[in-house]
Every structure is written in structure tokens, then in C-alpha cells.
Design a protein around this motif. Sequence first.
Motif, PDB file in Angstrom:
ATOM      1  N   ASN A   1      14.932  11.565  15.283  1.00  0.00           N
ATOM      2  CA  ASN A   1      16.025  11.968  16.164  1.00  0.00           C
ATOM      3  C   ASN A   1      17.036  12.856  15.433  1.00  0.00           C
ATOM      4  OD1 ASN A   1      16.720   9.726  14.606  1.00  0.00           O
ATOM      5  ND2 ASN A   1      18.266   9.018  16.061  1.00  0.00           N
ATOM      6  N   LYS A   2      17.239  12.620  14.164  1.00  0.00           N
ATOM      7  CA  LYS A   2      18.170  13.436  13.375  1.00  0.00           C
ATOM      8  C   LYS A   2      17.470  14.534  12.580  1.00  0.00           C
ATOM      9  CE  LYS A   2      21.766   9.921  12.789  1.00  0.00           C
ATOM     10  NZ  LYS A   2      22.637   9.191  11.824  1.00  0.00           N
ATOM     11  N   ASN A   3      16.141  14.404  12.435  1.00  0.00           N
ATOM     12  CA  ASN A   3      15.382  15.364  11.625  1.00  0.00           C
ATOM     13  C   ASN A   3      14.117  15.789  12.356  1.00  0.00           C
ATOM     14  OD1 ASN A   3      16.900  15.017   8.828  1.00  0.00           O
ATOM     15  ND2 ASN A   3      16.509  12.957   9.618  1.00  0.00           N
ATOM     16  N   PRO A   4      14.264  16.468  13.507  1.00  0.00           N
ATOM     17  CA  PRO A   4      13.063  16.857  14.268  1.00  0.00           C
ATOM     18  C   PRO A   4      12.142  17.788  13.487  1.00  0.00           C
ATOM     19  CG  PRO A   4      15.034  17.972  15.110  1.00  0.00           C
ATOM     20  CD  PRO A   4      15.506  16.909  14.170  1.00  0.00           C
ATOM     21  N   GLU A   5      12.713  18.493  12.487  1.00  0.00           N
ATOM     22  CA  GLU A   5      11.877  19.398  11.681  1.00  0.00           C
ATOM     23  C   GLU A   5      10.858  18.643  10.829  1.00  0.00           C
ATOM     24  OE1 GLU A   5      15.453  18.277   9.229  1.00  0.00           O
ATOM     25  OE2 GLU A   5      15.080  18.886  11.325  1.00  0.00           O
ATOM     26  N   LEU A   6      11.011  17.303  10.739  1.00  0.00           N
ATOM     27  CA  LEU A   6      10.053  16.494  10.000  1.00  0.00           C
ATOM     28  C   LEU A   6       8.711  16.406  10.719  1.00  0.00           C
ATOM     29  CD1 LEU A   6      10.012  14.699   7.381  1.00  0.00           C
ATOM     30  CD2 LEU A   6      10.489  12.751   8.867  1.00  0.00           C
ATOM     31  N   PHE A   7       8.723  16.644  12.034  1.00  0.00           N
ATOM     32  CA  PHE A   7       7.487  16.592  12.822  1.00  0.00           C
ATOM     33  C   PHE A   7       6.459  17.587  12.268  1.00  0.00           C
ATOM     34  CE2 PHE A   7       4.810  18.099  16.331  1.00  0.00           C
ATOM     35  CZ  PHE A   7       4.296  16.890  16.801  1.00  0.00           C
ATOM     36  N   GLY A   8       5.253  17.077  12.006  1.00  0.00           N
ATOM     37  CA  GLY A   8       4.187  17.913  11.483  1.00  0.00           C
ATOM     38  C   GLY A   8       4.175  18.026   9.970  1.00  0.00           C
TER      39      GLY A   8
ATOM     40  N   GLY B   1       0.823  -1.197   0.000  1.00  0.00           N
ATOM     41  CA  GLY B   1       0.000   0.000   0.000  1.00  0.00           C
ATOM     42  C   GLY B   1       0.858   1.248   0.000  1.00  0.00           C
ATOM     43  N   THR B   2       0.308   2.314  -0.567  1.00  0.00           N
ATOM     44  CA  THR B   2       0.958   3.621  -0.549  1.00  0.00           C
ATOM     45  C   THR B   2       0.104   4.550   0.289  1.00  0.00           C
ATOM     46  OG1 THR B   2       1.985   3.323  -2.715  1.00  0.00           O
ATOM     47  CG2 THR B   2       1.672   5.587  -1.972  1.00  0.00           C
ATOM     48  N   VAL B   3       0.708   5.154   1.315  1.00  0.00           N
ATOM     49  CA  VAL B   3      -0.050   5.927   2.301  1.00  0.00           C
ATOM     50  C   VAL B   3       0.563   7.310   2.438  1.00  0.00           C
ATOM     51  CG1 VAL B   3      -0.939   5.985   4.666  1.00  0.00           C
ATOM     52  CG2 VAL B   3      -0.540   3.782   3.554  1.00  0.00           C
ATOM     53  N   GLU B   4      -0.317   8.300   2.601  1.00  0.00           N
ATOM     54  CA  GLU B   4       0.115   9.682   2.769  1.00  0.00           C
ATOM     55  C   GLU B   4      -0.495  10.238   4.049  1.00  0.00           C
ATOM     56  OE1 GLU B   4      -0.931  13.292   0.029  1.00  0.00           O
ATOM     57  OE2 GLU B   4       0.579  12.050  -0.991  1.00  0.00           O
ATOM     58  N   GLY B   5       0.314  10.957   4.835  1.00  0.00           N
ATOM     59  CA  GLY B   5      -0.194  11.544   6.065  1.00  0.00           C
ATOM     60  C   GLY B   5       0.850  12.419   6.721  1.00  0.00           C
ATOM     61  N   TYR B   6       0.523  12.874   7.942  1.00  0.00           N
ATOM     62  CA  TYR B   6       1.396  13.782   8.674  1.00  0.00           C
ATOM     63  C   TYR B   6       2.155  13.037   9.763  1.00  0.00           C
ATOM     64  CZ  TYR B   6      -1.150  17.525   6.337  1.00  0.00           C
ATOM     65  OH  TYR B   6      -1.689  18.347   5.393  1.00  0.00           O
ATOM     66  N   VAL B   7       3.432  13.376   9.925  1.00  0.00           N
ATOM     67  CA  VAL B   7       4.258  12.783  10.978  1.00  0.00           C
ATOM     68  C   VAL B   7       3.857  13.418  12.306  1.00  0.00           C
ATOM     69  CG1 VAL B   7       6.598  12.467  11.838  1.00  0.00           C
ATOM     70  CG2 VAL B   7       6.151  12.384   9.369  1.00  0.00           C
ATOM     71  N   ILE B   8       3.405  12.573  13.265  1.00  0.00           N
ATOM     72  CA  ILE B   8       2.881  13.132  14.528  1.00  0.00           C
ATOM     73  C   ILE B   8       3.686  12.696  15.748  1.00  0.00           C
ATOM     74  CG2 ILE B   8       0.537  13.522  13.682  1.00  0.00           C
ATOM     75  CD1 ILE B   8       1.386  10.447  15.767  1.00  0.00           C
ATOM     76  N   GLY B   9       4.844  12.021  15.534  1.00  0.00           N
ATOM     77  CA  GLY B   9       5.659  11.693  16.701  1.00  0.00           C
ATOM     78  C   GLY B   9       6.422  10.400  16.539  1.00  0.00           C
ATOM     79  N   TYR B  10       7.166  10.057  17.627  1.00  0.00           N
ATOM     80  CA  TYR B  10       8.006   8.858  17.661  1.00  0.00           C
ATOM     81  C   TYR B  10       7.558   7.950  18.795  1.00  0.00           C
ATOM     82  CZ  TYR B  10      12.092   5.917  18.591  1.00  0.00           C
ATOM     83  OH  TYR B  10      12.904   4.849  18.819  1.00  0.00           O
ATOM     84  N   PHE B  11       7.453   6.656  18.520  1.00  0.00           N
ATOM     85  CA  PHE B  11       7.073   5.679  19.546  1.00  0.00           C
ATOM     86  C   PHE B  11       8.338   5.217  20.256  1.00  0.00           C
ATOM     87  CE2 PHE B  11       3.578   5.310  16.448  1.00  0.00           C
ATOM     88  CZ  PHE B  11       2.492   5.524  17.296  1.00  0.00           C
ATOM     89  N   ASN B  12       8.587   5.787  21.443  1.00  0.00           N
ATOM     90  CA  ASN B  12       9.773   5.459  22.213  1.00  0.00           C
ATOM     91  C   ASN B  12       9.709   4.017  22.698  1.00  0.00           C
ATOM     92  OD1 ASN B  12      12.243   5.978  23.480  1.00  0.00           O
ATOM     93  ND2 ASN B  12      11.243   6.534  25.420  1.00  0.00           N
ATOM     94  N   ASN B  13      10.873   3.345  22.684  1.00  0.00           N
ATOM     95  CA  ASN B  13      10.954   1.939  23.116  1.00  0.00           C
ATOM     96  C   ASN B  13      10.002   1.040  22.329  1.00  0.00           C
ATOM     97  OD1 ASN B  13      12.896   2.473  25.151  1.00  0.00           O
ATOM     98  ND2 ASN B  13      11.252   3.195  26.522  1.00  0.00           N
ATOM     99  N   ASN B  14       9.672   1.456  21.102  1.00  0.00           N
ATOM    100  CA  ASN B  14       8.774   0.674  20.247  1.00  0.00           C
ATOM    101  C   ASN B  14       7.461   0.355  20.947  1.00  0.00           C
ATOM    102  OD1 ASN B  14      10.420   0.614  17.982  1.00  0.00           O
ATOM    103  ND2 ASN B  14      11.490  -1.235  18.646  1.00  0.00           N
TER     104      ASN B  14
END
Length: 576
Positions: free
Chosen positions: A117-124, A55-68
Motif C-alpha cells: 500500500n505504501k510501496n506499490p513499486e515493489l510489485f514485480g 527457511g529463506t525464500v526468494e521470489g517475485y512479489v505478485i500482489g496483495y491478499f485483500n482482507n487476508n
Amino acid sequence: MHVLQMKRWLRLFLAMVLLITGAIPAGLFSSKASAADEPLTVAQAIARSNDGLPGTVEGYVIGYFNNNSKNQLQTEAPFSGGSNFGLADTPGETDLSKIMSVQIPSDPSVRDIFGLNKNPELFGKKVRITNGTLSSYLSLPGLKYIDSTSTTFQLIDETPVTKVANVTANPASGAVPTGTKVALETTTVGATVYYKQNTDTDYLPYTVPITVNDATHIETYAVKEGIDNSDVTRFDYTIVDNSPISISDARKATENTIVTVQGIVTYSELSGSVFNLYIQDNDAGIVVRGNASGVEVGDRIEAYGPITIYNGLVQVEASKSGFQGGYIRTFEKSQDLPSPVSLNSSHFAPGAGGTKGSGGQYEGMLVEVNNIQVTKSSSSTYTATDDHGGEMLIYAKNSPSALSVGKSYHKVTGVLTYHSTYGLELIPRTASDILEDLLSVTASTPSGGIVKGTEVTLTSSYVGAQIFYTLDGSEPTVNSTEYTQPITINQDQIIKAVATADSRVSTIFSFEYTAVDRVDGVRIHEIQGAGHYSIYDGLNVQNVDGIVTSLVNADSFYMQSIPGQEDGDPATSEGF
């Protein structure tokens, strides 16, 4: 299903691709994603219920799941890692029922760009993940990475578009041969292109390429409702003299000289993403390199392009990078092939100073050698001698098992090629070009897949030989049916045949065919088959429906069956 290897699968010509995805290499995002790709929203992807399909999915980056962990969603920098991110249809979403988890591979070309972690500007920011697997990940509806040739990540540029992109032309302005077709396009999705030619006063909607037969001036622009029209762009074309010259004269031309040649195709091979066509006229032969879909052995073609030298081999390179207007055109189908020129080992000897020697004049032509003995081999390259005392090279890449060291052969036919490292080489086109004994039988169609209704012609190189055959699997003798006319194949069939002449009877020659109903509209699993080969090997298939999952280059790609068209057989593959 298993991915199966098909012999010479690149010989299959595919058409009618229904959906194209995966155009950007993994980890790169400089290209803008197009709305025409029709990705899934996050809600639509979640509704697929982890079905395990691409599947191909498009959306907004809303965060990181710490410790998976789905319960440790980080929504502010600094982020603890870069192995995943949450994706939602709206920025700032925190409702886990509206979020899916996306796996980011450890491949630095991806994680170094899309890891939070290396690209925090990707958030949102809005992103698109092409051709991931919809499967549970971190106890949430997920999108998992497949591999670097399949799954791609893209950053979506949401800068508002206020003006239609300018129209471009292919080929661009310049000198072109008569009959060149000029295609106009704009990268703005949904825009309409208008154009006018020469002294026209009114612009017309562009629908098909414009044929240039004389000096032509084109003005064009594009329109889309709601944004500004593009600028008017202009393209000017002049006509070059593309009158054909003899192949002999073309071979004498200096490198990069533009020539037009005509000749009959004696051999065709796929080399990289384009074809090498060996053609010849009444006096000489040459290799034509370019896009030649639909061209077959026996066709008389015209080729236009620059003379190039590849490892000493003289070519007309119709599709040379940076050269516009080159072409390969068929103007007569199914012509008789020229008779092979008889050569001996002396023709293969290099000339003074490492030149091509006396055989160089036959480069690119259909040739034959007679009464040879194979003395050694290296992979599919064989060294042979004859009564003239010299050596010759036979590059049996199409049928390496048809020759054996220590054996003698009455005749080997093929095309003459050249490589600066090896010198002149004879390339047999098929196994039937290699005759251990002239008292033999060859078939017009080699064993393998064959379209029902095809006629198979049997011949012998021995002058005056009679051919006898059977169709029931029994061993043929001189009392079997005598061959007098082509045999029509309408079912799976084994033809066994012998040739007889001068009180001699040949060994038995067998030709085994698997009959196929069609080559138009076949399914991918039919082409792949249940074994590590394809019954369609050597056949030109067309109108094969499928979904493109990854682009290799401009001419090669991966594709797989449309959902619902699979056969359910684990022994076949639904992709190639």
C-alpha cells in the motif's frame, strides 16, 4: 524448544559455522543479497509442506491478499494494505498452487518499506525473506515472521553485473608491524583473485593471506568468466618499529601512543565483543583489550596497539576502531603466575585532586588484601575495612555470593582495576580467590563441567597444612586419604576435603564435577543442557556445527542445530 539462559555463555568459542543467513537488519535493503546464500525458490518452499522450520525464500512479489483472503489477490495498484504479499518464482504468476503468502509484521521499519500500500513499486520486484517460519498462512503455503532479530527482508538488485568488483585488502595500505597478514577479497561471488608482490612479473592465484615482513608492494585484480576483469588495485605497506617496551613505560605514554608490551595473563574477561586481558611483567600491569580467542590465564603474550584511557583505566587497545595492524600474540603457554602484591586500605585511598593515589602503581596487577571485614554492599560491589582504618572496594562480579556483609576474611586475591566513578577496585577472579580462613582447601578446577582425564590439584593457603580427602561422598577426616598428588577425573565426581595444621581442622570443602567426553564437536543441546546453566560453563568448546539464524554484530550471532542433529528432548534448547 525453550531458549535457555547459560551463565557467561559468551565464554564459549564457536567454530565451523556451516551456513550464514540473516546478515541485514529487519526492514533494511540497501545491501545487495548474494547468490552464495542459496535461498529456496518458492516451489522448493511449497514442497516443504509447511514443516514449521525456518527457511529463506526468494521470489517475485505478485500482489496483495485483500482482507487476508487467498481468493482476493490484488495485482494492481492501489493496494488495500501492507500486511502481506504473494510470492512466486515468476513475475505475474496467478496460479495459487505456485504462490505462497508472506506475512509482513506491523513493525514500521519493515511494513513501511515492504507493504504494497505504501510501496506499490515493489510489485514485480524480486525479494528475499531470510529466516521466516514455513507455516500455513492465509490458507496457502506461507512464510511467517518470527521477530526483528531473526526474520529479515531484502530487495534483490537484478541489475546485470558486467564487471568484477575491485579487490580490497585488509588491512589497507599503511604502516604495519612485522608479521601482519594481508587478506585480499572481492565481493563478486565466484571470482578468482590474482596478485603479485614487489618485483614479481607473474600474477599468482590468491589462496592464503600474504605475510608482510618488510616493505611490500601488492598489485591485484579479480577474474570471473563471462564478465570483465576488475581493475588492478595496488597496496603498499611499510614496517613500523614494534619492539616491546616495559609495561611501566607504556603506562607513562600519552593517550593514542602506539606501543608493544609483553606480559603474563593473570585474568581474562569478555567485555562486549572483545577480551580484557590483565597482564603484567616484572614491574607493572596493564589491561590489553582486543580479540584474544585461545589466550588463557598463564600465557605470556605480546600486544600491539594504541594506549587508550577508559574511565581512567589505562589500556592497550589492540582492536581499536580505525587502527590497523593491532594484534595479540601468544608466544609462551602455561607460565607460572606472578605472586600477588599485598595491599591494604591505604592503597585504595584517592590521591590529591582525585588521582589514583599510592595504589595506582599497581593497577592491572595481581594483588591481595588480608584480614579484612566486609561492612556494606551494593549489588556485587562490597566495601571492606582493615587494620589500617581505611576502606577498599571489592568488585565481586564473578562470585558475588562468596562475600557477606558482617564477615571477616583472611585473604582476598584478584586483579586491581580502576573506574573514575568508583576509584580502585579489586576483582576476585573466582570464588577460590576469597578465603574466609587460610586453613582452607582450593581446587585448581572449580566445580562444574570437566573434561575426562583432567587432573585436579588441591592446595591450601595455610603454610604447612596437610589435606585429606574422600571421593565416595563421605565426610573427610584426618584419617581419610592424604592428598599427595593430583586427582584424575574420569567420571562424575565429588571431592570432599579438609585441611589440618597446628591441631586445627578446617571446615569441609566440596568440589563437584560433571565429566564430559569432549569439548571438540559437541552439539548445541549438549552445551545448553536441561537446566538453566551449562556443564560446559568455563570450558572452551570448538567445532560446534550449526546454522547461523541472525547476526547481532561482527562478533556475536544466534545459531541453532542443523536439522537431524536435534536430541528430541523438550528440556534442552537447540539454539543459542
